[in-house]
Enzyme design. Sequence first.
Site, mmCIF file in Angstrom:
data_model
loop_
_atom_site.group_PDB
_atom_site.id
_atom_site.type_symbol
_atom_site.label_atom_id
_atom_site.label_comp_id
_atom_site.label_asym_id
_atom_site.label_seq_id
_atom_site.Cartn_x
_atom_site.Cartn_y
_atom_site.Cartn_z
ATOM 1 N N HIS A 73 0.851 -1.194 0.000
ATOM 2 C CA HIS A 73 0.000 0.000 0.000
ATOM 3 C C HIS A 73 0.885 1.242 0.000
ATOM 4 O O HIS A 73 1.987 1.238 0.561
ATOM 5 C CB HIS A 73 -0.891 0.019 1.235
ATOM 6 C CG HIS A 73 -2.059 -0.907 1.138
ATOM 7 N ND1 HIS A 73 -3.216 -0.703 1.847
ATOM 8 C CD2 HIS A 73 -2.262 -2.035 0.411
ATOM 9 C CE1 HIS A 73 -4.086 -1.665 1.570
ATOM 10 N NE2 HIS A 73 -3.518 -2.491 0.702
ATOM 11 N N GLU A 76 0.697 3.999 1.634
ATOM 12 C CA GLU A 76 1.014 4.522 2.964
ATOM 13 C C GLU A 76 2.170 3.756 3.599
ATOM 14 O O GLU A 76 3.065 4.356 4.208
ATOM 15 C CB GLU A 76 -0.222 4.466 3.865
ATOM 16 C CG GLU A 76 -1.384 5.300 3.384
ATOM 17 C CD GLU A 76 -2.307 4.613 2.385
ATOM 18 O OE1 GLU A 76 -3.343 5.198 2.057
ATOM 19 O OE2 GLU A 76 -2.002 3.482 1.926
ATOM 20 N N CYS A 104 -2.718 -0.319 7.228
ATOM 21 C CA CYS A 104 -1.863 0.869 7.209
ATOM 22 C C CYS A 104 -1.995 1.660 8.510
ATOM 23 O O CYS A 104 -1.018 2.211 9.024
ATOM 24 C CB CYS A 104 -2.218 1.752 6.018
ATOM 25 S SG CYS A 104 -1.886 0.971 4.419
ATOM 26 N N CYS A 114 -6.244 2.249 5.350
ATOM 27 C CA CYS A 114 -6.997 1.064 5.765
ATOM 28 C C CYS A 114 -6.524 0.635 7.162
ATOM 29 O O CYS A 114 -5.587 1.205 7.716
ATOM 30 C CB CYS A 114 -6.794 -0.067 4.758
ATOM 31 S SG CYS A 114 -5.144 -0.809 4.810
#
Length: 150
Positions: free
Chosen positions: A53, A55, A85, A82
Amino acid sequence: MIDHDFFMNKCIALGKETMKEGNPPVGALIVRNDEIIGIGKEATKSRKDITNHAEIEAVKAALKTQLRDLKGCTLYTTHEPCVMCSYIIRHYQVKTIVYGIKSDYVGGASSEFKILETKNVPNWIEIPEIIEGVLANECLRLSKAFQNKK
């Protein structure tokens, strides 16, 4: 001090780049004292690894600067982090989270799994400031463009 739109526009540009690679259009930055110290682009599809991801990639890049935590840093991202993360964000003590649009069902603040806001983990001392809706229309347009490509 540089405003939130400046950094969010950079995240949107990263999202456009990653979408060209077949990934969801998520770009993220870690900023400390108005300086970008971590850049992340979503790569879950192209690398066939759900943990890539944007992040998380931004956090990893920032930690390569020899920081042990991210106290005093701001995370900018096109989409709400999410729960996966969000755990990492809380672990490294990111001070502020700025995002464009909410993440349906699994957002770290907007879903039933409020990892970004919980006070139930003893080592997670401070709840980060959360600023949502920055350049939301632009982030939503980008997300819809990706959905239409599928």
